[in-house]
Motif scaffolding. Structure first.
Motif: not given
Length: 302
Positions: A10-29
């Protein structure tokens, strides 16, 4: 699956989701929208995991943010992670949403302060220089003196602005957490309806003290600490009284069973901003003479 393995998954899944959102927030519109979602994985992490697991998750997420996009992303990562985890932990311990919202707002505000300090001492970005550059965007029709006074006022009430923005962001996170909790069958405590909101009557005393201070010392405002303090308190009290007035209007709409008027009133606030002045006056009367109690008594009498 053993309980420990299930927790790690569960921790790995939530961290994976958070990382994907961080990448989208940093590099995309898409970051305009995904930034709002960033705290959510940590809200649910805070609700379901132990303190040590949360701390390690925040550390890992911060390191990943730093590796992906440098120190700026790391600062954003640690801020949203602490913000979400604090709200989640309080949701798990309280049946009320209010403590979680204020704790989340405090975490966001401290994050703002840390980012400003980092910008000043590491990147050499001076807030005064940023305000100075704002003069380049002066509208041609606005007198220079009026524009300078506006910039000075914005600079003066910056602390109040940061506090209000922190509360708004925390409320938005709460709303999104409620929606996600409903979708995954993991309910989050709700705020009471706005029509039931009521602030302490003592707020009126602070408000009138601020007003009298501004009237008596209007010729001596010089950007000092006390000047800034009075104006910041005044700005925040204006918002509180506007909310009190809005609460009274929604209470009256509910009392008279005119529910269709509620969304009209909310939309009107965005179309006609001066309406907030009327709401603020209603808030003053509501607190001062218990306006809603008088209205309720009148309706019951017919």
């Amino acid at each position: 699956m053993p309980l420990q393995s299930k927790r790690l998954a569960e921790i790995a899944l939530l961290l994976g989701i958070a990382t994907a959102l961080l990448i989208l927030s940093t590099y995309t519109v898409a970051g305009v929208f995904t930034t709002l979602l960033l705290p959510l994985p940590f809200v649910f992490l805070g609700r379901r995991q132990s303190g040590s697991s949360i701390v390690w998750s925040i550390v890992i997420f911060t390191c990943v943010g730093g590796l992906l996009a440098g120190i700026a992303a790391a600062m954003m990562a640690v801020t949203v992670a602490i913000w979400g985890a604090v709200m989640g932990k309080i949701y798990a311990k309280s049946e009320s949403a209010i403590p979680a919202i204020f704790a989340g707002a405090a975490a966001v505000f401290l994050g703002y302060l840390a980012i400003l300090a980092l910008s000043a001492f590491v990147f050499g970005v001076n807030l005064n220089d940023m305000f100075q550059r704002a003069t380049e965007f002066k509208p041609p029709f606005m007198p220079q003196e009026q524009f300078d006074q506006g910039i000075q006022f914005v600079k003066m009430v910056m602390p109040a602005f940061l506090v209000l923005m922190s509360i708004i962001q925390s409320v938005v996170t709460h709303g999104l957490s409620r929606l996600l909790g409903w979708l995954i069958k993991s309910p989050v405590p709700a705020l009471p309806p706005i029509r039931e909101w009521s602030f302490p009557r003592s707020i009126l005393y602070y408000y009138f003290i601020c007003m009298i201070s501004i009237l008596l010392m209007s010729d001596e405002w010089d950007g000092s600490f006390w000047t800034s303090a009075v104006f910041n308190v005044k700005v925040m009290l204006d918002v509180v009284l506007t909310l009190q007035g809005l609460s009274f209007c929604l209470f009256a709409i509910h009392l008279y069973n005119r529910k269709v008027l509620a969304p009209v009133l909310i939309v009107s606030l965005f179309i006609f901003p001066p309406l907030t002045t009327i709401l603020s006056l209603l808030g003053i009367f509501d607190l001062g003479i218990n306006l809603r109690k008088r209205l309720e008594t009148r309706v019951k009498r017919g």
